[in-house]
Motif scaffolding. Sequence first.
Motif, PDB file in Angstrom:
ATOM      1  N   LEU A 239      14.747  10.793 -19.912  1.00  0.00           N
ATOM      2  CA  LEU A 239      14.323  10.998 -18.536  1.00  0.00           C
ATOM      3  C   LEU A 239      13.342   9.892 -18.184  1.00  0.00           C
ATOM      4  N   VAL A 240      13.538   9.262 -17.050  1.00  0.00           N
ATOM      5  CA  VAL A 240      12.647   8.185 -16.620  1.00  0.00           C
ATOM      6  C   VAL A 240      12.136   8.520 -15.232  1.00  0.00           C
ATOM      7  N   GLU A 241      10.803   8.688 -15.135  1.00  0.00           N
ATOM      8  CA  GLU A 241      10.177   8.998 -13.856  1.00  0.00           C
ATOM      9  C   GLU A 241       9.674   7.726 -13.194  1.00  0.00           C
ATOM     10  N   SER A 242       9.643   7.753 -11.888  1.00  0.00           N
ATOM     11  CA  SER A 242       9.070   6.650 -11.115  1.00  0.00           C
ATOM     12  C   SER A 242       8.571   7.186  -9.786  1.00  0.00           C
TER      13      SER A 242
ATOM     14  N   ILE B  35      15.287   9.947 -13.250  1.00  0.00           N
ATOM     15  CA  ILE B  35      16.649   9.578 -13.599  1.00  0.00           C
ATOM     16  C   ILE B  35      16.983  10.163 -14.965  1.00  0.00           C
ATOM     17  N   VAL B  36      18.065  10.927 -15.005  1.00  0.00           N
ATOM     18  CA  VAL B  36      18.497  11.593 -16.234  1.00  0.00           C
ATOM     19  C   VAL B  36      19.650  10.793 -16.831  1.00  0.00           C
TER      20      VAL B  36
ATOM     21  N   TYR C  34      14.669  14.265  -7.238  1.00  0.00           N
ATOM     22  CA  TYR C  34      13.539  13.737  -6.465  1.00  0.00           C
ATOM     23  C   TYR C  34      12.520  14.841  -6.193  1.00  0.00           C
ATOM     24  N   LEU C  35      11.285  14.404  -6.007  1.00  0.00           N
ATOM     25  CA  LEU C  35      10.240  15.304  -5.543  1.00  0.00           C
ATOM     26  C   LEU C  35       9.547  14.632  -4.369  1.00  0.00           C
TER      27      LEU C  35
ATOM     28  N   GLY D  26      10.129  13.707 -19.767  1.00  0.00           N
ATOM     29  CA  GLY D  26       9.931  12.297 -19.506  1.00  0.00           C
ATOM     30  C   GLY D  26       8.516  11.882 -19.897  1.00  0.00           C
ATOM     31  N   GLN D  27       8.220  10.613 -19.661  1.00  0.00           N
ATOM     32  CA  GLN D  27       6.925  10.077 -20.087  1.00  0.00           C
ATOM     33  C   GLN D  27       5.825  10.339 -19.062  1.00  0.00           C
TER      34      GLN D  27
END
Length: 114
Positions: A3-6, A22-23, A78-79, A105-106
């Motif tokens: 999982l990558v958060e941005s 993004i999964v 999304y949030l 995720g991180q």
Amino acid sequence: VHLVESGGGLAQPGGSLRLACIVSENIFNFNDVGWYRPGPGPERELVATINVGGKTNYGDSVKGRFTISRDNAKNTVYLQMNSLKPEDTAVYYCKARILRRNTWGQGTQVTVSS
């Protein structure tokens, strides 16, 4: 699974930010995908989740201000965070759940300050 958060960053009180998670796999493989942040206790507190059927669930402190959504084709959740408050400042973590197995995720930092 990765999982990558941005999308984190600095916002003023009353402002908005949109986070993305993004999964690395088809999000329909998971019971639900959601967002969490550190809470007053040892567990991370619920911000919002969306399940495989599209049902959403929100923590009390964000209801009416935050909206969770997903883009199935992009395997992205999304949030949308509106009417941000200083107390929303936190690291926001994305989590994907299959039964009792959680993948995190991180995290992405959100800071709300004038």
